[in-house]
Design a protein around this motif. Sequence first.
Motif, PDB file in Angstrom:
ATOM      1  N   LEU A 115       0.769  -1.076  -0.109  1.00 12.85           N
ATOM      2  CA  LEU A 115      -0.070   0.096  -0.132  1.00 12.85           C
ATOM      3  C   LEU A 115       0.840   1.236  -0.102  1.00 12.85           C
ATOM      4  O   LEU A 115       1.997   1.436   0.739  1.00 12.85           O
ATOM      5  N   GLY A 116       0.459   1.890  -0.767  1.00 14.52           N
ATOM      6  CA  GLY A 116       1.156   3.592  -0.829  1.00 14.52           C
ATOM      7  C   GLY A 116      -0.087   4.408  -0.142  1.00 14.52           C
ATOM      8  O   GLY A 116      -1.083   4.021   0.473  1.00 14.52           O
ATOM      9  N   GLN A 117       0.228   5.743  -0.158  1.00  9.07           N
ATOM     10  CA  GLN A 117      -0.953   6.779   0.214  1.00  9.07           C
ATOM     11  C   GLN A 117      -2.235   6.708  -0.602  1.00  9.07           C
ATOM     12  O   GLN A 117      -3.214   7.109  -0.170  1.00  9.07           O
ATOM     13  N   ASN A 118      -1.696   6.846  -1.795  1.00 12.46           N
ATOM     14  CA  ASN A 118      -2.961   6.910  -2.799  1.00 12.46           C
ATOM     15  C   ASN A 118      -3.017   5.654  -3.719  1.00 12.46           C
ATOM     16  O   ASN A 118      -4.111   5.603  -4.685  1.00 12.46           O
ATOM     17  N   ALA A 119      -2.127   4.726  -3.813  1.00 14.18           N
ATOM     18  CA  ALA A 119      -2.017   3.598  -4.869  1.00 14.18           C
ATOM     19  C   ALA A 119      -1.800   2.384  -4.205  1.00 14.18           C
ATOM     20  O   ALA A 119      -1.183   2.211  -3.131  1.00 14.18           O
ATOM     21  N   LEU A 120      -2.218   1.192  -4.725  1.00 20.75           N
ATOM     22  CA  LEU A 120      -1.837   0.021  -4.488  1.00 20.75           C
ATOM     23  C   LEU A 120      -1.136  -0.673  -5.607  1.00 20.75           C
ATOM     24  O   LEU A 120      -1.182  -0.369  -6.902  1.00 20.75           O
ATOM     25  N   LEU A 121       0.075  -1.221  -4.842  1.00 16.80           N
ATOM     26  CA  LEU A 121       1.116  -1.975  -5.844  1.00 16.80           C
ATOM     27  C   LEU A 121       0.973  -3.321  -5.817  1.00 16.80           C
ATOM     28  O   LEU A 121       0.739  -4.046  -4.530  1.00 16.80           O
ATOM     29  N   ALA A 122       0.924  -4.043  -7.004  1.00 19.82           N
ATOM     30  CA  ALA A 122       0.531  -5.427  -6.911  1.00 19.82           C
ATOM     31  C   ALA A 122       1.923  -5.751  -7.908  1.00 19.82           C
ATOM     32  O   ALA A 122       2.084  -5.527  -9.175  1.00 19.82           O
ATOM     33  N   HIS A 123       2.897  -6.510  -7.124  1.00 13.38           N
ATOM     34  CA  HIS A 123       4.252  -7.030  -7.685  1.00 13.38           C
ATOM     35  C   HIS A 123       3.926  -8.430  -8.123  1.00 13.38           C
ATOM     36  O   HIS A 123       3.523  -9.212  -7.389  1.00 13.38           O
ATOM     37  N   CYS A 124       4.120  -8.882  -9.494  1.00 12.49           N
ATOM     38  CA  CYS A 124       4.365 -10.247 -10.003  1.00 12.49           C
ATOM     39  C   CYS A 124       5.742 -10.538 -10.308  1.00 12.49           C
ATOM     40  O   CYS A 124       6.005 -10.617 -11.607  1.00 12.49           O
ATOM     41  N   PRO A 125       6.440 -10.982  -9.224  1.00 13.80           N
ATOM     42  CA  PRO A 125       7.823 -11.180  -9.471  1.00 13.80           C
ATOM     43  C   PRO A 125       8.109 -12.269 -10.758  1.00 13.80           C
ATOM     44  O   PRO A 125       8.929 -11.991 -11.539  1.00 13.80           O
ATOM     45  N   GLY A 126       7.360 -13.400 -10.754  1.00 17.58           N
ATOM     46  CA  GLY A 126       7.293 -14.518 -11.843  1.00 17.58           C
ATOM     47  C   GLY A 126       7.174 -14.012 -13.074  1.00 17.58           C
ATOM     48  O   GLY A 126       7.898 -14.443 -13.960  1.00 17.58           O
ATOM     49  N   ALA A 127       6.413 -12.913 -13.245  1.00 15.84           N
ATOM     50  CA  ALA A 127       6.190 -12.112 -14.562  1.00 15.84           C
ATOM     51  C   ALA A 127       7.123 -11.150 -14.746  1.00 15.84           C
ATOM     52  O   ALA A 127       7.219 -10.485 -16.031  1.00 15.84           O
ATOM     53  N   GLY A 128       7.805 -10.621 -13.819  1.00 12.99           N
ATOM     54  CA  GLY A 128       9.015  -9.543 -13.926  1.00 12.99           C
ATOM     55  C   GLY A 128       8.048  -8.283 -14.179  1.00 12.99           C
ATOM     56  O   GLY A 128       8.546  -7.399 -14.754  1.00 12.99           O
ATOM     57  N   ARG A 129       6.668  -8.047 -13.520  1.00 10.00           N
ATOM     58  CA  ARG A 129       5.964  -6.864 -13.929  1.00 10.00           C
ATOM     59  C   ARG A 129       5.467  -6.501 -12.520  1.00 10.00           C
ATOM     60  O   ARG A 129       5.187  -7.262 -11.522  1.00 10.00           O
ATOM     61  N   ALA A 130       5.013  -5.222 -12.370  1.00  5.45           N
ATOM     62  CA  ALA A 130       4.182  -4.661 -11.280  1.00  5.45           C
ATOM     63  C   ALA A 130       3.157  -3.723 -11.812  1.00  5.45           C
ATOM     64  O   ALA A 130       3.460  -2.906 -12.853  1.00  5.45           O
ATOM     65  N   PHE A 131       2.164  -3.572 -11.085  1.00  2.36           N
ATOM     66  CA  PHE A 131       1.000  -2.640 -11.677  1.00  2.36           C
ATOM     67  C   PHE A 131       0.532  -1.736 -10.460  1.00  2.36           C
ATOM     68  O   PHE A 131       0.711  -2.192  -9.032  1.00  2.36           O
ATOM     69  N   LEU A 132       0.063  -0.738 -10.745  1.00  5.81           N
ATOM     70  CA  LEU A 132      -0.414   0.356  -9.727  1.00  5.81           C
ATOM     71  C   LEU A 132      -1.981   0.636  -9.904  1.00  5.81           C
ATOM     72  O   LEU A 132      -2.426   0.482 -11.026  1.00  5.81           O
ATOM     73  N   SER A 134      -5.404   2.890  -8.283  1.00  6.06           N
ATOM     74  CA  SER A 134      -5.731   3.780  -7.286  1.00  6.06           C
ATOM     75  C   SER A 134      -6.635   3.215  -6.107  1.00  6.06           C
ATOM     76  O   SER A 134      -7.579   2.358  -6.345  1.00  6.06           O
ATOM     77  N   LEU A 135      -6.057   3.732  -4.670  1.00  3.06           N
ATOM     78  CA  LEU A 135      -6.887   3.027  -3.644  1.00  3.06           C
ATOM     79  C   LEU A 135      -8.264   3.224  -3.481  1.00  3.06           C
ATOM     80  O   LEU A 135      -9.055   2.586  -2.797  1.00  3.06           O
ATOM     81  N   ASP A 136      -8.851   4.206  -4.372  1.00  4.41           N
ATOM     82  CA  ASP A 136     -10.279   4.383  -4.285  1.00  4.41           C
ATOM     83  C   ASP A 136     -10.948   3.673  -5.343  1.00  4.41           C
ATOM     84  O   ASP A 136     -12.089   3.821  -5.211  1.00  4.41           O
ATOM     85  N   GLY A 137     -10.226   2.780  -5.970  1.00  8.21           N
ATOM     86  CA  GLY A 137     -10.971   2.027  -6.847  1.00  8.21           C
ATOM     87  C   GLY A 137     -11.169   2.450  -8.215  1.00  8.21           C
ATOM     88  O   GLY A 137     -11.918   1.929  -9.222  1.00  8.21           O
ATOM     89  N   SER A 138     -10.746   3.709  -8.343  1.00  2.81           N
ATOM     90  CA  SER A 138     -11.019   4.257  -9.763  1.00  2.81           C
ATOM     91  C   SER A 138      -9.992   4.126 -10.861  1.00  2.81           C
ATOM     92  O   SER A 138      -8.732   3.714 -10.417  1.00  2.81           O
ATOM     93  N   GLY A 139     -10.092   4.286 -12.147  1.00  2.47           N
ATOM     94  CA  GLY A 139      -9.206   4.117 -13.281  1.00  2.47           C
ATOM     95  C   GLY A 139      -8.839   3.008 -13.234  1.00  2.47           C
ATOM     96  O   GLY A 139      -9.475   1.749 -12.563  1.00  2.47           O
ATOM     97  N   SER A 140      -7.974   2.427 -14.149  1.00  9.31           N
ATOM     98  CA  SER A 140      -7.251   1.236 -14.740  1.00  9.31           C
ATOM     99  C   SER A 140      -5.978   1.105 -14.056  1.00  9.31           C
ATOM    100  O   SER A 140      -5.360   1.921 -13.164  1.00  9.31           O
ATOM    101  N   LEU A 141      -5.393  -0.222 -14.117  1.00  8.53           N
ATOM    102  CA  LEU A 141      -3.934  -0.435 -13.671  1.00  8.53           C
ATOM    103  C   LEU A 141      -3.231   0.089 -14.664  1.00  8.53           C
ATOM    104  O   LEU A 141      -3.271   0.451 -15.749  1.00  8.53           O
ATOM    105  N   LEU A 142      -1.942   0.734 -13.961  1.00 10.12           N
ATOM    106  CA  LEU A 142      -1.047   1.411 -14.574  1.00 10.12           C
ATOM    107  C   LEU A 142       0.151   0.867 -14.338  1.00 10.12           C
ATOM    108  O   LEU A 142       0.403   0.329 -13.166  1.00 10.12           O
ATOM    109  N   GLU A 143       1.033   0.324 -15.470  1.00  6.78           N
ATOM    110  CA  GLU A 143       2.051  -0.610 -15.183  1.00  6.78           C
ATOM    111  C   GLU A 143       3.330   0.419 -14.607  1.00  6.78           C
ATOM    112  O   GLU A 143       3.549   1.409 -15.215  1.00  6.78           O
TER     113      GLU A 143
END
Length: 329
Positions: A115-132, A134-143
């Motif tokens: 968790l950040g202050q306004n964003a959630l980080l999902a880290h997928c180590p096996g895929a070598g990628r991570a996504f952000l 918004s904690l309010d649930g708006s918008g789409s995933l940002l890489e």
Amino acid sequence: MKRLGFLLLLFLTACTGSQEAPLPALLAAGGEDEVRFYRARDLQGGTATQVAAWPAPGLQDLAYAGTFRRLYLLFPDRVEAYDAAGFTEASVPKGTPLVQAFPGGVDCTGGYLRLGQNALLAHCPGAGRAFLWSLDGSGSLLEADLTGLDPAARLALLPQGSLDLLAYLTQEALGFRPAQDPQGTPSLERPLSPPLDQAPFDLRADAAKGRLLGLGSAGLKARLYTLQGEALGSQEVLGNFFGTPRLALDPVAGLAVYGRGFQVLEPKASPTLEAYTDFAAGAIGQDGYLYLASGSSLYVYDLVPSSPQRVATPSLGFAPKALAFLPVE
């Protein structure tokens, strides 16, 4: 005013632990393809009172953002966000989640949430990628742009001003930078000397103190690295460690490292305790208690005494791999 009073209650309870009236709260435990919710005050008394159980096939991790009152669940193909505003000690309505699917081909098995202050980080180590997201649930995933980072790096989000910076711990360095601009500012990196013996174990951001807390092995000893301001410090933890230690952090209530045994580092340092017990999941609650899962047993420790005091060891009936503490009203 109601929220201000609630936050004051959290602060006072974290400062006084079991000496205050129990904080109304739930402990969410995820594992074995489900999430179970327990009353925290009952766990402290030795009883695992299950309030609800949600099926969650493939669950990888969970996290709770108190400011936004949302519970996030990570699966191999998606992230789900649940509105927790209606949760109580007696009821956990599931509702309809907001769902963000990972891009095609991304498998987040073995991934984790931060968790950040306004964003959630999902880290997928096996895929070598991570996504952000918004904690309010708006918008789409940002890489997040992981250019130049070792695939084995541990990641977190470090709040700085209005930004959530991408923090990273590799075998060689601890630092942070803009999540989508590796060459941008603000950024800072400090080399680890000596470098870690193996891939790093864990990384947490403590927004309240503006610091990064990284866990790794150097010289065959587990070490905690602290980057605060521009200064990097380190200390040995857990004595003769085994396995893959992790960190449990609440910005007010405390800090602990656990794996084979555990050690409380804040608010009062302890020696290594339960040195022959393997803990798979841990969380520190705003109530001033440390919750550690070993198999189906939950070890509950009061952090207020000069040495952490075990107050209960209830059986949960299943073996969680992730815990989250949820204050409720």
